[in-house]
Design a protein around this motif. Structure first.
Motif, PDB file in Angstrom:
ATOM      1  N   GLN A 167      23.202  44.195 -43.871  1.00  0.00           N
ATOM      2  CA  GLN A 167      21.645  43.975 -43.835  1.00  0.00           C
ATOM      3  C   GLN A 167      21.316  43.144 -43.134  1.00  0.00           C
ATOM      4  OE1 GLN A 167      19.925  42.216 -47.745  1.00  0.00           O
ATOM      5  NE2 GLN A 167      18.694  44.078 -47.439  1.00  0.00           N
ATOM      6  N   GLY A 168      21.002  43.255 -41.568  1.00  0.00           N
ATOM      7  CA  GLY A 168      20.606  42.880 -40.796  1.00  0.00           C
ATOM      8  C   GLY A 168      22.263  42.697 -40.221  1.00  0.00           C
ATOM      9  N   TYR A 169      21.482  41.387 -38.996  1.00  0.00           N
ATOM     10  CA  TYR A 169      22.871  41.439 -37.923  1.00  0.00           C
ATOM     11  C   TYR A 169      23.156  40.014 -37.947  1.00  0.00           C
ATOM     12  CZ  TYR A 169      25.542  40.325 -33.104  1.00  0.00           C
ATOM     13  OH  TYR A 169      26.273  40.029 -32.692  1.00  0.00           O
ATOM     14  N   ARG A 170      24.625  39.360 -38.485  1.00  0.00           N
ATOM     15  CA  ARG A 170      24.676  37.812 -38.139  1.00  0.00           C
ATOM     16  C   ARG A 170      25.909  37.397 -37.205  1.00  0.00           C
ATOM     17  NH1 ARG A 170      27.146  38.361 -44.249  1.00  0.00           N
ATOM     18  NH2 ARG A 170      26.812  40.448 -42.786  1.00  0.00           N
ATOM     19  N   ALA A 171      26.338  36.615 -36.717  1.00  0.00           N
ATOM     20  CA  ALA A 171      26.778  35.911 -35.846  1.00  0.00           C
ATOM     21  C   ALA A 171      27.474  34.613 -36.010  1.00  0.00           C
ATOM     22  CB  ALA A 171      25.737  36.341 -33.950  1.00  0.00           C
ATOM     23  N   LYS A 172      28.785  34.067 -35.622  1.00  0.00           N
ATOM     24  CA  LYS A 172      29.242  32.996 -35.107  1.00  0.00           C
ATOM     25  C   LYS A 172      29.419  32.429 -34.689  1.00  0.00           C
ATOM     26  CE  LYS A 172      33.801  34.977 -38.320  1.00  0.00           C
ATOM     27  NZ  LYS A 172      35.007  34.898 -37.763  1.00  0.00           N
ATOM     28  N   SER A 173      29.021  31.210 -34.561  1.00  0.00           N
ATOM     29  CA  SER A 173      28.383  30.485 -33.946  1.00  0.00           C
ATOM     30  C   SER A 173      29.679  30.273 -32.669  1.00  0.00           C
ATOM     31  CB  SER A 173      28.345  28.351 -34.225  1.00  0.00           C
ATOM     32  OG  SER A 173      29.374  28.380 -35.099  1.00  0.00           O
ATOM     33  N   TYR A 186      49.906  32.291 -35.371  1.00  0.00           N
ATOM     34  CA  TYR A 186      50.853  33.956 -35.275  1.00  0.00           C
ATOM     35  C   TYR A 186      51.659  33.483 -34.084  1.00  0.00           C
ATOM     36  CZ  TYR A 186      49.120  33.948 -40.097  1.00  0.00           C
ATOM     37  OH  TYR A 186      47.480  34.540 -41.288  1.00  0.00           O
ATOM     38  N   GLN A 187      51.443  32.991 -32.843  1.00  0.00           N
ATOM     39  CA  GLN A 187      51.896  33.071 -31.656  1.00  0.00           C
ATOM     40  C   GLN A 187      52.161  34.304 -31.070  1.00  0.00           C
ATOM     41  OE1 GLN A 187      55.703  31.510 -32.205  1.00  0.00           O
ATOM     42  NE2 GLN A 187      55.459  29.286 -32.449  1.00  0.00           N
ATOM     43  N   THR A 188      50.948  34.720 -30.777  1.00  0.00           N
ATOM     44  CA  THR A 188      50.212  36.252 -30.035  1.00  0.00           C
ATOM     45  C   THR A 188      49.125  35.881 -29.350  1.00  0.00           C
ATOM     46  OG1 THR A 188      49.590  38.154 -30.388  1.00  0.00           O
ATOM     47  CG2 THR A 188      49.407  36.733 -32.054  1.00  0.00           C
ATOM     48  N   LEU A 189      48.974  36.164 -28.161  1.00  0.00           N
ATOM     49  CA  LEU A 189      47.651  36.112 -27.488  1.00  0.00           C
ATOM     50  C   LEU A 189      46.344  37.226 -27.411  1.00  0.00           C
ATOM     51  CD1 LEU A 189      49.635  33.883 -24.251  1.00  0.00           C
ATOM     52  CD2 LEU A 189      47.814  33.014 -26.095  1.00  0.00           C
ATOM     53  N   SER A 190      47.021  38.508 -27.686  1.00  0.00           N
ATOM     54  CA  SER A 190      46.356  39.855 -28.035  1.00  0.00           C
ATOM     55  C   SER A 190      45.614  39.335 -29.445  1.00  0.00           C
ATOM     56  CB  SER A 190      46.860  40.732 -27.785  1.00  0.00           C
ATOM     57  OG  SER A 190      47.788  41.138 -26.746  1.00  0.00           O
ATOM     58  N   VAL A 191      44.407  40.378 -28.883  1.00  0.00           N
ATOM     59  CA  VAL A 191      43.165  39.763 -29.754  1.00  0.00           C
ATOM     60  C   VAL A 191      42.110  40.890 -29.780  1.00  0.00           C
ATOM     61  CG1 VAL A 191      41.402  38.684 -31.077  1.00  0.00           C
ATOM     62  CG2 VAL A 191      43.512  37.689 -30.757  1.00  0.00           C
ATOM     63  N   SER A 192      41.612  41.796 -31.074  1.00  0.00           N
ATOM     64  CA  SER A 192      40.294  42.841 -30.681  1.00  0.00           C
ATOM     65  C   SER A 192      39.309  41.844 -31.050  1.00  0.00           C
ATOM     66  CB  SER A 192      40.854  43.590 -30.933  1.00  0.00           C
ATOM     67  OG  SER A 192      42.003  44.596 -29.740  1.00  0.00           O
ATOM     68  N   PHE A 193      38.233  42.221 -30.342  1.00  0.00           N
ATOM     69  CA  PHE A 193      37.067  42.145 -31.618  1.00  0.00           C
ATOM     70  C   PHE A 193      36.556  42.927 -32.352  1.00  0.00           C
ATOM     71  CE2 PHE A 193      36.559  38.272 -27.667  1.00  0.00           C
ATOM     72  CZ  PHE A 193      37.111  36.869 -29.110  1.00  0.00           C
ATOM     73  N   MET A 194      36.459  42.787 -32.901  1.00  0.00           N
ATOM     74  CA  MET A 194      36.587  43.966 -34.583  1.00  0.00           C
ATOM     75  C   MET A 194      34.706  43.960 -34.594  1.00  0.00           C
ATOM     76  SD  MET A 194      39.191  44.824 -34.576  1.00  0.00           S
ATOM     77  CE  MET A 194      38.666  46.690 -35.536  1.00  0.00           C
ATOM     78  N   ASP A 195      33.787  43.832 -33.910  1.00  0.00           N
ATOM     79  CA  ASP A 195      32.599  43.793 -33.606  1.00  0.00           C
ATOM     80  C   ASP A 195      32.028  45.533 -33.372  1.00  0.00           C
ATOM     81  OD1 ASP A 195      33.653  41.505 -33.504  1.00  0.00           O
ATOM     82  OD2 ASP A 195      31.840  40.002 -33.521  1.00  0.00           O
ATOM     83  N   ASN A 196      31.092  45.440 -34.214  1.00  0.00           N
ATOM     84  CA  ASN A 196      30.397  47.177 -34.350  1.00  0.00           C
ATOM     85  C   ASN A 196      29.858  46.388 -32.336  1.00  0.00           C
ATOM     86  OD1 ASN A 196      31.139  47.977 -35.949  1.00  0.00           O
ATOM     87  ND2 ASN A 196      29.075  47.625 -36.826  1.00  0.00           N
ATOM     88  N   LEU A 197      28.797  45.229 -31.509  1.00  0.00           N
ATOM     89  CA  LEU A 197      28.725  44.950 -31.179  1.00  0.00           C
ATOM     90  C   LEU A 197      28.793  43.602 -30.735  1.00  0.00           C
ATOM     91  CD1 LEU A 197      26.607  46.611 -28.633  1.00  0.00           C
ATOM     92  CD2 LEU A 197      24.842  45.731 -29.736  1.00  0.00           C
ATOM     93  N   LEU A 198      29.316  42.555 -29.292  1.00  0.00           N
ATOM     94  CA  LEU A 198      28.895  41.106 -29.644  1.00  0.00           C
ATOM     95  C   LEU A 198      27.619  40.876 -29.476  1.00  0.00           C
ATOM     96  CD1 LEU A 198      32.099  40.780 -26.516  1.00  0.00           C
ATOM     97  CD2 LEU A 198      32.004  40.722 -28.996  1.00  0.00           C
ATOM     98  N   PRO A 199      27.750  38.913 -29.831  1.00  0.00           N
ATOM     99  CA  PRO A 199      25.859  39.622 -29.692  1.00  0.00           C
ATOM    100  C   PRO A 199      25.113  39.447 -28.732  1.00  0.00           C
ATOM    101  CG  PRO A 199      27.796  37.508 -30.503  1.00  0.00           C
ATOM    102  CD  PRO A 199      28.720  39.205 -30.624  1.00  0.00           C
ATOM    103  N   PHE A 223      40.232  42.478 -26.237  1.00  0.00           N
ATOM    104  CA  PHE A 223      39.589  43.602 -26.865  1.00  0.00           C
ATOM    105  C   PHE A 223      37.423  43.581 -27.133  1.00  0.00           C
ATOM    106  CE2 PHE A 223      38.111  46.933 -28.776  1.00  0.00           C
ATOM    107  CZ  PHE A 223      37.959  48.434 -27.937  1.00  0.00           C
ATOM    108  N   ALA A 224      36.874  44.437 -26.418  1.00  0.00           N
ATOM    109  CA  ALA A 224      35.970  43.737 -27.205  1.00  0.00           C
ATOM    110  C   ALA A 224      34.421  45.353 -26.519  1.00  0.00           C
ATOM    111  CB  ALA A 224      34.736  42.996 -26.901  1.00  0.00           C
ATOM    112  N   GLU A 225      33.617  45.627 -28.216  1.00  0.00           N
ATOM    113  CA  GLU A 225      33.228  47.284 -27.355  1.00  0.00           C
ATOM    114  C   GLU A 225      31.001  45.944 -27.267  1.00  0.00           C
ATOM    115  OE1 GLU A 225      32.550  49.692 -30.568  1.00  0.00           O
ATOM    116  OE2 GLU A 225      34.124  49.715 -31.338  1.00  0.00           O
ATOM    117  N   ILE A 226      30.815  46.611 -26.182  1.00  0.00           N
ATOM    118  CA  ILE A 226      29.556  45.457 -25.510  1.00  0.00           C
ATOM    119  C   ILE A 226      28.337  47.185 -25.474  1.00  0.00           C
ATOM    120  CG2 ILE A 226      30.969  43.943 -24.586  1.00  0.00           C
ATOM    121  CD1 ILE A 226      30.566  45.243 -21.447  1.00  0.00           C
ATOM    122  N   ARG A 227      27.336  46.562 -25.592  1.00  0.00           N
ATOM    123  CA  ARG A 227      25.872  47.439 -24.384  1.00  0.00           C
ATOM    124  C   ARG A 227      26.598  47.610 -23.205  1.00  0.00           C
ATOM    125  NH1 ARG A 227      22.042  49.712 -27.444  1.00  0.00           N
ATOM    126  NH2 ARG A 227      20.681  49.537 -25.589  1.00  0.00           N
ATOM    127  N   ALA A 228      25.896  48.984 -22.224  1.00  0.00           N
ATOM    128  CA  ALA A 228      25.827  48.994 -21.353  1.00  0.00           C
ATOM    129  C   ALA A 228      24.954  47.814 -20.750  1.00  0.00           C
ATOM    130  CB  ALA A 228      25.471  50.366 -21.319  1.00  0.00           C
TER     131      ALA A 228
END
Length: 425
Positions: free
Chosen positions: A98-104, A119-132, A153-158
């Motif tokens: 309900q609505g949109y919320r983002a971390k600081s 976890y000593q890994t440097l590969s991270v996928s942001f699972m957001d439907n859309l970045l802030p 990796f992330a999902e973004i708008r055009a």
């Protein structure tokens, strides 16, 4: 907690936002139970996963990508002041929020730092439907302060700007999925994307530049209500997109709760039901009582399949040409330029034909570079007041004819990227 309140016969106390096997199609599941602020969330705990991973034979152990959230929901599709849903017509990805919320920014950076350390890994996928959307540059500048060689990796708008892409790249963004969805502005309006074909081509071009995140995106085929004009515009614009990473064609599927699902008559749909393939997974009595996320429908499907067949062929040809032009490691961008200060050399690599080069001098060079961001003809003329429209338009039209620029209405976009990449930082 919910199971602890069971009466022993499968009945439990209702919990907002949860749906179980005892609920019916008439059960109200519109309530939500969610944290008001995402900074309250603890850092995810993946120790069980890594314990299992470490138990594998040494030759099977790998270094995984970590999933992480910076936000929940979609700021483009949120309800505003009780008004109707204004997001993409095909999307049902945010029914659980309900609505949109983002971390600081501080929370995102500290969580990313903690997870990669633990976890000593440097590969991270942001699972957001859309970045802030707010201060995206600031967010990735904060991540860049970590001084880690990240692979993100992330999902973004055009509508993501070149400066924002550059900040993301400097922080370790290697790949982005952009919500392209269509190369036809008329179709983009029907799917309520809020973008245009020239905006899509601009971010596709920017992502083709060396050093910026690589693009991985889709184009929706067979959208209900699309017509011959949408297909013809798509085919015409494909010719200008050929220098860029090919889009993957995805046939439209009807999502439960999406705007199309909510208003099927406006899109020519009828007889909506659970997709019939689900019937292979569930007994008939269970199948009839479920609300499943992928829906089936009747109404124009075969017509849409025939309509979009030429686009499917065009996408395959694009994929083949792009792959062949990039067969050699370290191949230059298909359409790139070298800047000589008072002249510009554009190299146009072609599939099945000899390469071409073009030299632009003085003001022609300046106009071309000014249009690296899509510009209106009025902005171009205001920027170069000593040149009349009668002189500028023929140059722009020549560039479009050679597919070195793209035109949409009264807006123009240069398509070549700098051969060494943009130096924005």
């Amino acid at each position: 907690k919910r199971l602890s309140h069971s009466d022993g016969k499968g009945k439990t106390d209702p919990t907002p936002g949860l749906f179980d096997r005892n609920d019916t199609l008439e059960t109200d599941t519109s309530e939500f139970s969610q944290l008001p602020a995402l900074d309250q969330l603890p850092v995810p705990d993946y120790k069980d996963y890594f314990s299992l991973l470490n138990s594998l034979d040494p030759e099977k152990v790998f270094i995984p990508k970590l999933p992480m959230e910076t936000s929940r929901g979609c700021w483009w599709g949120k309800n505003v002041g009780g008004k109707a849903h204004r997001g993409c017509a095909f999307c049902n990805l945010n029914l659980q929020w309900q609505g949109y919320r983002a971390k600081s920014h501080e929370k995102v950076a500290s969580e990313l730092n903690a997870l990669t350390d633990k976890y000593q890994t440097l590969s991270v996928s942001f699972m957001d439907n859309l970045l802030p959307s707010k201060d995206l540059e600031g967010l990735f500048e904060k991540i860049g302060v970590l001084k880690k060689d990240l692979r993100l990796f992330a999902e973004i708008r055009a509508t993501t700007s070149l400066n924002e892409l550059s900040a993301m790249a400097n922080a370790g963004m290697r790949e982005v999925q952009v919500g392209i969805e269509a190369l036809s502005t008329s179709l983009l309006k029907k799917i309520r994307k809020g973008t245009s074909a020239i905006q899509n081509l601009e971010i596709m071009k920017n992502c083709e530049s060396p050093g910026l995140p690589r693009l991985n995106s889709n184009i929706i085929l067979e959208f209900p209500g699309s017509d011959q004009m949408d297909v013809e515009e798509t085919l015409a614009n494909l010719g200008f997109a050929l220098p860029f990473s090919p889009l993957k064609g995805i046939p439209f599927w009807l999502g439960y709760g999406s705007p199309v699902w909510q208003d099927p008559k406006s899109y020519g749909l009828k007889r909506i039901h659970n997709h019939p393939r689900y019937a292979k997974l569930f007994p008939p009595e269970v199948f009839r009582g479920l609300k499943l996320l992928i829906q089936g429908y009747h109404g124009g499907l075969r017509h849409q399949q025939r309509l979009w067949r030429p686009v499917k062929k065009g996408l395959e040809a694009w994929k083949t040409a792009y792959a062949q032009l990039h067969q050699q490691p370290g191949s230059d961008p298909i359409l790139s330029y070298q800047d000589g200060g008072n002249f510009l050399i554009i190299r146009q690599r072609r599939h099945g034909a000899d390469d071409m080069t073009h030299r632009l001098k003085d003001t022609s060079r300046k106009i071309y570079l000014f249009c690296e961001q899509n510009r209106s003809i009025s902005r171009i003329l205001a920027r170069f007041p000593s040149f009349s429209e009668e002189k500028v338009r023929p140059f722009l039209n020549m560039m479009v004819d050679k597919r070195l620029m793209f035109r949409e209405g009264e807006r123009f976009l240069s398509l070549a990227v700098p051969s060494r990449g943009w130096n924005l930082r």
